[in-house]
Design an enzyme around this catalytic site. Structure first.
Site, PDB file in Angstrom:
ATOM      1  N   CYS A 199       0.843  -1.202   0.000  1.00 46.25           N
ATOM      2  CA  CYS A 199       0.000   0.000   0.000  1.00 46.25           C
ATOM      3  C   CYS A 199       0.875   1.248   0.000  1.00 46.25           C
ATOM      4  O   CYS A 199       1.352   1.677   1.052  1.00 46.25           O
ATOM      5  CB  CYS A 199      -0.920  -0.001   1.224  1.00 46.25           C
ATOM      6  N   CYS A 243      -0.628   4.165   2.068  1.00 43.27           N
ATOM      7  CA  CYS A 243      -0.500   4.070   3.533  1.00 43.27           C
ATOM      8  C   CYS A 243       0.947   4.270   3.973  1.00 43.27           C
ATOM      9  O   CYS A 243       1.235   5.025   4.897  1.00 43.27           O
ATOM     10  CB  CYS A 243      -0.926   2.694   4.029  1.00 43.27           C
ATOM     11  N   ASP A 244       1.863   3.550   3.329  1.00 45.34           N
ATOM     12  CA  ASP A 244       3.221   3.440   3.858  1.00 45.34           C
ATOM     13  C   ASP A 244       4.230   4.338   3.155  1.00 45.34           C
ATOM     14  O   ASP A 244       5.357   4.493   3.644  1.00 45.34           O
ATOM     15  CB  ASP A 244       3.698   1.980   3.758  1.00 45.34           C
TER      16      ASP A 244
END
Ligand code: NAP
Length: 552
Positions: free
Chosen positions: A365, A368-369
């Protein structure tokens, strides 16, 4: 979380004023004062401190119960509450141990909103099942949840932890750690993928968990995967249960309720499915360019005008019959039809080091990261639309990204390929990733070039994998739904599976896998279900004689 249908818009009311009115209604339930203290370094009044002031100012416009004060780290109160880093937000520290390291920006605004309501109403709002588990905790639990502002999965996990801290204020303490504000802390814990949850410094959850699974992981101090509720769990009777809250499920909910079917959506993770983590969408009609999460928020708000959504609940069992019985991690449902819109999960490369270093530099992701890798060197594995979209996203974030593809041409749309070329992102063609290496985090890749037949190594800080998706069919298989040779749910042109009363829609059916096609499939399936429940084909067609006595 059970997300109820929202207040209906008044004539001429804009989305923003409707939202404001909904929030004010929510805040009316707060009866007590909520002191919030921000501690900061007097020499470091940074972007996180400023964001905290702005966010709290916005919340204070909704309720006069919030009392906000700022202190420097050398103040006596910092010593009293053991605050040593800037900025730290403490929320009602005389009664609860809930603190933010950083600021509740972006997606974390939702966590902050829920925290204010839970602390303001002095109620954890845990389900009976989860409360029963948390009650058994009899020694201290110091929770840390690592989150990022761009992670749509994070609020679910952070709110689980807030609920536990509100339920057991004497024993459960919580730090929500924004990885952008505290990269050194994320580094020290090896939290390179969010949400990641620790209790007493033991990792108890990687990813968002259902509330009940989180509660058991916290009690047992090790990650749990399944929670079966007590037999006296609440029962919800409905016409249609839609499993999955992506574009297909959300659209089906709107269409089914508008047809007159009582319907609910159950979603174990973040709403919106893959779209929620897609950085930008440029091919959904009506939007030249829209953030995936923004599009999801618009869809969810629309769906909530019609259908009740049970988010963070995992379907653990479905028994076909009349009625169909559905068991989630929290309650039971009975229904006349079930729509499986369970979507797909990201594929793994399947090489040594991938599982071991997942969350330690291996990520699926980028939304997200990605923030954790600013200024670092990463690779993006894949050659389709996802890999190119996400490589562009990382590049625009200031990350040194190289695309690695196993062939000599990309599968992605020409429009994206052009952007990739223009951004000068390096591509390693005909290259296979053979191994992901590193002791405690990703350090190096072992590569093999099909043309030169040579192996080489590449030093990297992280690897993002976007090599396609596998349909999520465990539940379908458990029920006995037929699966195609490619692994998708087998269905007819009306989205009917082989089991009467069971339908499918979206990526779990295979096909083009576009947002716009998922939406269309959701609408088609809901209309077919409506027609079938009025005039059931399983009662008309001989081949279903004796299959079940299901009736309308
Ligand atoms: P995809 O289109 O299936 O592409 C997967 C890519 O990963 C392919 O290039 C494939 O290589 C490569 N790959 C597969 N297995 C691999 C392995 N084991 N090792 C190395 N490489 C591997 O997947 P996607 O890009 O995730 O997209 C999924 C679906 O969503 C598609 O239908 C796509 O069109 C859609 N989508 C659309 C958009 C958009 O329209 N903006 C954005 C994202 C996704 P080969 O080419 O050699 O097979």
């Amino acid at each position: 979380m059970e997300t109820s249908k929202g207040l209906n818009p008044k004539a001429g009311e804009t989305e923003n004023t409707l939202l404001y009115r909904q929030l004010r209604t929510l805040f009316q339930g707060i009866s007590k004062e909520i002191p919030i203290f921000m501690f900061l370094d007097k020499n470091k009044d940074d972007v996180f401190c400023k964001a905290n002031r702005q966010i709290i100012r916005a919340f204070r416009e909704l309720t006069d119960k919030i009392k906000f004060k700022e202190f420097y780290l050398d103040h006596n109160l910092a010593k009293k509450w053991q605050v040593d880093s800037s900025p730290t937000l403490l929320i009602d520290p005389d009664h609860y141990s809930v603190r933010w390291l950083g600021a509740p920006m972006g997606e974390e605004g939702r966590t902050f909103l829920e925290t204010i309501i839970l602390i303001g109403t002095e109620q954890s709002h845990l389900s009976d099942q989860s409360a029963g588990v948390i009650k058994k905790i009899d020694t201290p639990r110091r929770i840390k949840v690592f989150v990022s502002a761009t992670c749509p999965y994070c609020p679910q996990q952070a709110v689980n932890a807030v609920k536990a801290a509100v339920e057991k204020p004497g024993l459960v303490s919580l730090e929500i750690v924004d990885i952008q504000s505290r990269p050194e802390m994320a580094d020290a814990y090896g939290a390179q993928s969010v949400p990641m949850t620790f209790a007493n410094d033991i990792m108890i959850g990687h990813g968002a968990q259902s509330e009940e699974v989180f509660a058991s992981s916290l009690l047992k101090l090790e990650p749990q995967t399944l929670f079966i509720p007590e037999s006296d769990a609440e029962l919800v009777e409905t016409d249609l249960v839609i499993v999955g809250g992506g574009p297909a499920g959300l659209t089906a909910g709107i269409y089914a309720v508008r047809s007159g079917l009582k319907s609910v959506i159950i979603e174990r993770d973040a709403l919106g499915g893959q779209v929620a983590t897609t950085p930008v969408v440029e091919n959904y009609t009506g939007f030249t360019q829209v953030g995936g999460k923004t599009l999801v928020d618009i869809m969810v708000n629309h769906a909530l005008q019609y259908v009740q959504i049970f988010q963070g609940e995992n379907v653990v069992d479905i028994q076909p019959g009349n009625p169909i019985r559905i068991q989630t991690s929290r309650r039971k449902f009975t229904a006349r039809a079930v729509l499986l819109a369970t979507g797909a999960t990201h594929k793994r490369i399947g090489v040594d080091g991938e599982s071991r270093l997942s969350g330690r530099g291996v990520s699926y992701c980028s939304t997200c990261d990605g923030p954790l890798f600013k200024g670092k060197k990463v690779v993006m594995a894949g050659g389709g639309n996802s890999a190119v979209t996400e490589a562009l996203h990382l590049h625009h974030m200031g990350i040194d990204v190289t695309l690695i593809h196993r062939r000599d041409s990309l599968r992605a749309q020409e429009f994206l390929v052009k952007q990739l070329k223009e951004s000068l992102i390096p591509v390693l063609w005909n290259t296979e990733i053979r191994e992901i290496r590193g002791e405690t985090r990703v350090q190096e890749l072992l590569l093999y070039n099909h043309h030169t037949k040579k192996t080489s190594t590449l030093k990297v800080d992280g690897i993002f994998v976007a090599i396609g998706y596998q349909p999520t069919t465990e539940l379908a298989k458990k029920i006995g739904v037929n699966i195609t040779a490619d692994g998708y749910i087998e269905r007819d042109e009306k989205h009917r599976t082989n089991i009467p009363g069971f339908y499918s829609a979206g990526d779990v059916e295979g096909g083009y896998k576009q947002i716009v096609t998922a939406v269309g499939q959701g609408a088609e399936a809901a209309m077919a279900i409506f027609e079938d429940l009025i005039n059931p084909y399983w009662q008309r067609e001989k081949r279903f004689t004796g299959f079940s006595d299901r009736s309308t």
